[in-house]
Design a protein around this motif. Structure first.
Motif: not given
Length: 234
Positions: A133-161
């Motif tokens: 369950x952790x390998x096939x369901x939980x890990x892909x879900x959390x990895x996708x959501x963490x990427x969706x949460x972190x990448x836009x904010x980090x990209x905007x912060x890096x671009x502005x800075x």
């Protein structure tokens, strides 16, 4: 029944074997609790926060206002969205089963996830496979959501800075690209909404033409084809 079950487990075993068996059961119980906590708690919360940042916050708060998040509300919204996603996966996978040669890769992806969800529901708590369950369901879900949460904010912060740093270091070249603090704050506030809209446009551009071709072929076959022979109805 419980006493007889425990007695049958204990009978004929040494103290060392009992301690080892107890340790294994305790480790399995802790693993199951942790995986269920991530699946039921962290995944809906992350999805609710993403929905809040991408849709709700830009519509509700102005740029000069502080956005307030209630994690209980985000968890409830995320749980509802996961339920809707589950229904969508089942529907798309059923559509892939009906069509012999799907033109879009989305139903095949949905069929894979429908198989995973069906296995999870079939096993239940009695035969819960924490590692799978952790390998096939939980890990892909959390990895996708963490990427969706972190990448836009980090990209905007890096671009502005980076733009501000370059404008202050080399004003003769990069002064037109200097960004004010309100502009940077707006980039950070609307970064998730912009990325969500861009992803939605890309998905529509990929799947709408394929869906239109499928509908056109189905209408053509229903109206003009009888078996495999073309019939012109007059």
């Amino acid at each position: 029944w419980i006493v007889n079950r425990c007695a049958s487990r204990v009978q004929g075993r040494t103290i060392g074997e009992l301690m080892k068996s107890t340790g294994n059961w305790a480790a399995s119980a802790v693993a199951c609790v942790c995986v269920w906590g991530l699946l039921v708690g962290a995944a809906p919360l992350a999805l609710g926060i993403l929905f809040d940042l991408a849709i709700w916050t830009p519509l509700r708060y102005r740029l000069d206002e502080i956005a307030l998040m209630t994690y209980q509300h985000n968890w409830i919204v995320g749980a509802v969205l996961l339920k809707l996603a589950h229904r969508a996966v089942v529907f798309l996978a059923a559509d892939a089963d009906v069509r012999e040669a799907p033109t879009s890769p989305l139903p095949a992806w949905a069929a894979v996830w429908r198989g995973k969800i069906a296995r999870l529901e079939r096993n239940g708590l009695e035969r819960f496979e924490a590692r799978w369950v952790f390998t096939e369901i939980v890990k892909p879900l959390l990895a996708t959501m963490a990427t969706a949460l972190a990448v836009p904010y980090a990209s905007a912060h890096f671009t502005g800075t980076a733009a501000t740093k370059l404008a202050s270091t080399y004003p003769e070249f990069f002064s037109p690209f200097a960004l004010s603090p309100p502009t940077i704050a707006g980039m950070l506030r609307y970064s998730h909404a912009g990325v969500t809209g861009l992803c939605a446009i890309c998905l529509l551009a990929l799947h709408v033409p394929a869906g239109a071709r499928t509908v056109h072929a189905a209408v053509r076959n229903d109206l003009y084809l009888v078996g495999r022979q073309l019939c012109n109805h007059e």
